[in-house]
Design a protein around this motif. Structure first.
Motif, PDB file in Angstrom:
ATOM      1  N   GLN A  60       7.187  -0.150  -7.968  1.00  0.00           N
ATOM      2  CA  GLN A  60       6.537  -1.704  -8.926  1.00  0.00           C
ATOM      3  C   GLN A  60       7.078  -2.939  -8.426  1.00  0.00           C
ATOM      4  O   GLN A  60       8.655  -2.664  -9.149  1.00  0.00           O
ATOM      5  CB  GLN A  60       6.666  -2.185 -10.724  1.00  0.00           C
ATOM      6  CG  GLN A  60       6.250  -3.802 -10.816  1.00  0.00           C
ATOM      7  CD  GLN A  60       6.662  -3.329 -12.466  1.00  0.00           C
ATOM      8  OE1 GLN A  60       5.561  -2.664 -13.285  1.00  0.00           O
ATOM      9  NE2 GLN A  60       7.029  -4.103 -13.056  1.00  0.00           N
ATOM     10  N   LYS A  61       6.931  -4.282  -7.833  1.00  0.00           N
ATOM     11  CA  LYS A  61       7.400  -4.769  -7.346  1.00  0.00           C
ATOM     12  C   LYS A  61       7.105  -6.306  -7.919  1.00  0.00           C
ATOM     13  O   LYS A  61       5.846  -6.487  -7.721  1.00  0.00           O
ATOM     14  CB  LYS A  61       7.288  -4.509  -5.516  1.00  0.00           C
ATOM     15  CG  LYS A  61       8.124  -4.072  -5.242  1.00  0.00           C
ATOM     16  CD  LYS A  61       7.814  -3.675  -3.431  1.00  0.00           C
ATOM     17  CE  LYS A  61       8.235  -2.215  -2.960  1.00  0.00           C
ATOM     18  NZ  LYS A  61       8.114  -2.481  -1.577  1.00  0.00           N
ATOM     19  N   THR A  62       8.037  -7.240  -7.512  1.00  0.00           N
ATOM     20  CA  THR A  62       7.164  -8.570  -8.491  1.00  0.00           C
ATOM     21  C   THR A  62       8.275  -9.740  -7.647  1.00  0.00           C
ATOM     22  O   THR A  62       9.058  -9.907  -7.682  1.00  0.00           O
ATOM     23  CB  THR A  62       7.751  -8.629  -9.786  1.00  0.00           C
ATOM     24  OG1 THR A  62       7.555  -7.729 -11.214  1.00  0.00           O
ATOM     25  CG2 THR A  62       7.632  -9.924 -10.642  1.00  0.00           C
ATOM     26  N   ARG A  64       7.855 -13.705  -7.222  1.00  0.00           N
ATOM     27  CA  ARG A  64       8.163 -14.680  -7.799  1.00  0.00           C
ATOM     28  C   ARG A  64       8.717 -16.186  -6.830  1.00  0.00           C
ATOM     29  O   ARG A  64       9.446 -16.391  -6.071  1.00  0.00           O
ATOM     30  CB  ARG A  64       8.715 -15.183  -9.466  1.00  0.00           C
ATOM     31  CG  ARG A  64       8.563 -14.120  -9.888  1.00  0.00           C
ATOM     32  CD  ARG A  64       9.197 -13.937 -11.150  1.00  0.00           C
ATOM     33  NE  ARG A  64       8.431 -12.949 -12.180  1.00  0.00           N
ATOM     34  CZ  ARG A  64       9.471 -12.622 -12.511  1.00  0.00           C
ATOM     35  NH1 ARG A  64      10.823 -11.988 -11.913  1.00  0.00           N
ATOM     36  NH2 ARG A  64       9.263 -11.407 -13.381  1.00  0.00           N
ATOM     37  N   ASN A 146      -2.975  -4.870  -7.634  1.00  0.00           N
ATOM     38  CA  ASN A 146      -1.368  -6.294  -7.317  1.00  0.00           C
ATOM     39  C   ASN A 146      -2.330  -7.003  -7.959  1.00  0.00           C
ATOM     40  O   ASN A 146      -3.927  -7.070  -7.882  1.00  0.00           O
ATOM     41  CB  ASN A 146      -1.567  -6.450  -5.796  1.00  0.00           C
ATOM     42  CG  ASN A 146      -0.901  -5.917  -4.947  1.00  0.00           C
ATOM     43  OD1 ASN A 146       0.345  -5.185  -5.059  1.00  0.00           O
ATOM     44  ND2 ASN A 146      -1.381  -4.964  -3.847  1.00  0.00           N
ATOM     45  N   GLN A 161       3.386 -15.572  -9.088  1.00  0.00           N
ATOM     46  CA  GLN A 161       3.056 -14.405  -9.421  1.00  0.00           C
ATOM     47  C   GLN A 161       2.727 -13.100  -8.515  1.00  0.00           C
ATOM     48  O   GLN A 161       1.718 -13.709  -8.760  1.00  0.00           O
ATOM     49  CB  GLN A 161       4.615 -13.671 -10.717  1.00  0.00           C
ATOM     50  CG  GLN A 161       4.814 -12.225 -10.794  1.00  0.00           C
ATOM     51  CD  GLN A 161       5.096 -12.001 -12.187  1.00  0.00           C
ATOM     52  OE1 GLN A 161       6.306 -12.248 -13.138  1.00  0.00           O
ATOM     53  NE2 GLN A 161       3.953 -11.168 -12.802  1.00  0.00           N
ATOM     54  N   GLN A 163       2.600  -9.092  -8.114  1.00  0.00           N
ATOM     55  CA  GLN A 163       3.019  -7.416  -9.042  1.00  0.00           C
ATOM     56  C   GLN A 163       2.154  -6.722  -8.738  1.00  0.00           C
ATOM     57  O   GLN A 163       1.013  -6.391  -8.747  1.00  0.00           O
ATOM     58  CB  GLN A 163       3.452  -7.977 -10.304  1.00  0.00           C
ATOM     59  CG  GLN A 163       3.868  -6.596 -10.612  1.00  0.00           C
ATOM     60  CD  GLN A 163       4.390  -6.464 -12.283  1.00  0.00           C
ATOM     61  OE1 GLN A 163       3.165  -6.669 -13.490  1.00  0.00           O
ATOM     62  NE2 GLN A 163       5.679  -6.812 -13.148  1.00  0.00           N
TER      63      GLN A 163
ATOM     64  N   THR B  65      -2.801  -6.427 -16.270  1.00  0.00           N
ATOM     65  CA  THR B  65      -1.602  -6.633 -16.467  1.00  0.00           C
ATOM     66  C   THR B  65      -0.937  -5.766 -18.020  1.00  0.00           C
ATOM     67  O   THR B  65      -0.110  -4.896 -17.193  1.00  0.00           O
ATOM     68  CB  THR B  65      -0.813  -7.718 -17.258  1.00  0.00           C
ATOM     69  OG1 THR B  65      -1.234  -8.957 -16.063  1.00  0.00           O
ATOM     70  CG2 THR B  65       0.958  -7.388 -17.133  1.00  0.00           C
TER      71      THR B  65
END
Lengths: 251, 122
Positions: A60-62, A64, A146, A161, A163, B65
């Motif tokens: 998981q890459k976030t 911002r 994504n 953002q 994610q 999400t």
């Protein structure tokens, strides 16, 4: 008894308010409109592949970026949907359908990874006023989602953002990601956020948080390599002169 | 319409269903649900159950999400060799679990009773 997919006659029941934001379930992807300059390869007839179907480690890459107080999250997402292709780096061409970024629509991708062509696409899985999510098909370098979103933080600043929750689709991609692909991908999403911010007159750094959600390799999915879009795109590109000659001979 | 943040509570069915933990979910599952969902999952795991059942019958909103958070739970469950099941999903959410292919990895049941009965000894 386990639950089966909903039957048509059940669609009359009261729908939750998120219903309009989700794509409908399809067994196989179908590309209906193809822009003349786009190569439609490795999408038609493929199944979607989520974060559970791939081969490699699940990350998981976030990413911002702060956009300040001059713009609302809804405005950011509206612009993001409209100019999704324009915010990509030059080697990453996205071709949305005429309907744009809407649930169930396809976005074809004609990209280049370290000089190697990758013709693939994504489906818009979910889209509302504050976020949209794309999901990959079989053969795409990644298997997962994504999500592109904007929100207001506690200080009242709008934050954009990205994610991603994805793993490499097969062993070739996993090796590629470990060698250089992961860094390359981080550059792409950083570029997208910087371009989005520049549209609103903001020049701020992009932050990145990475979490390995599942470090294991899913060896049961090693066969995904058969659909590898990069290999198939390379074969397609190499065989282009032959196809041209064959086309001329058939006239 | 004001958002109904997620509430999650954990129960441990007695008797023949011992070995299972049920997480009852109420409200909306979105990006703000992570804390509640992770806390409930950690509580459920603390008794080392073989099965963790997510009961969605009181859930009336899930966005993408929120689905990603459920994928995170599924990854945790698989890493610790637990079965994560779901019940109480409306037709709409069954379709969402199909399109996201979560249903490839989670058995879906109409209600808690059938989930715990069918999964016992499976």
């Amino acid at each position: 008894m386990e639950q089966k997919p909903p039957a048509e006659e059940h669609t009359a029941q009261k729908q939750p308010r998120d219903a309009a934001y989700w794509a409908r379930h399809v067994e196989k992807l179908k590309v209906s409109e193809v822009p003349a300059e786009a190569i439609n390869l490795n999408v038609e007839g493929r199944r979607t592949a989520g974060a559970l179907q791939g081969f490699g480690q699940l990350w998981q890459k976030t990413y911002r970026i702060y956009l300040g107080t001059g713009v609302t999250p809804e405005e950011v997402v509206r612009v993001w949907k409209e100019k999704f292709s324009e915010f990509q780096p030059p080697q990453n061409r996205f071709y949305p359908s005429l309907a744009g970024v809407k649930p169930g629509e396809m976005l074809l991708i004609n990209a280049s990874m370290k000089g190697m062509p990758v013709y693939t696409g994504v489906i818009v899985l979910y889209a509302d006023e504050e976020c949209f999510t794309v999901m990959t098909p079989e053969g795409h370098p990644e298997s997962g989602w994504n999500t592109f979103s904007a929100y207001q933080n506690e200080e009242g600043h709008t934050v954009a953002q990205i994610q991603s929750l994805a793993r490499a689709n097969d062993p070739i991609y996993e090796m590629g990601f470990r060698l250089a692909g992961s860094t390359e991908q981080e550059r792409i999403w950083t570029h997208v956020l910087k371009s989005l911010a520049a549209h609103f007159g903001v020049d701020d750094p992009v932050s990145l948080e990475k979490v390995c959600v599942d470090p294991r390799l899913q060896w049961s999915n090693v066969g995904n390599v058969w659909n590898n879009a990069s290999v198939r795109s390379m074969i397609y590109a190499v065989s282009a002169p032959g196809r041209r000659i064959f086309g001329l001979l058939r006239r | 319409m004001p958002a109904k943040h997620l509430e999650a509570s954990v129960r441990y069915p007695p008797g023949e269903r011992a070995g299972a933990a049920v997480i009852e979910l109420r409200g909306e599952i979105d990006g703000f649900s992570q804390e509640a969902l992770d806390a409930a999952y950690a509580e459920a795991e603390s008794r080392d159950p073989d099965i963790i059942l997510l009961n969605f019958s009181e859930v009336d909103y899930i966005n993408s999400t929120g689905i990603a958070l459920i994928v995170g739970l599924l990854a945790k469950a698989r890493a610790s060799r637990r079965r994560l099941l779901a019940c109480g999903l409306s037709d709409h959410y069954v379709e969402i679990f199909n399109i996201t292919r979560l249903s490839d990895f989670m058995s879906l049941f109409p209600d808690e009773e059938s989930a715990l009965t069918k999964s016992a000894g499976a």
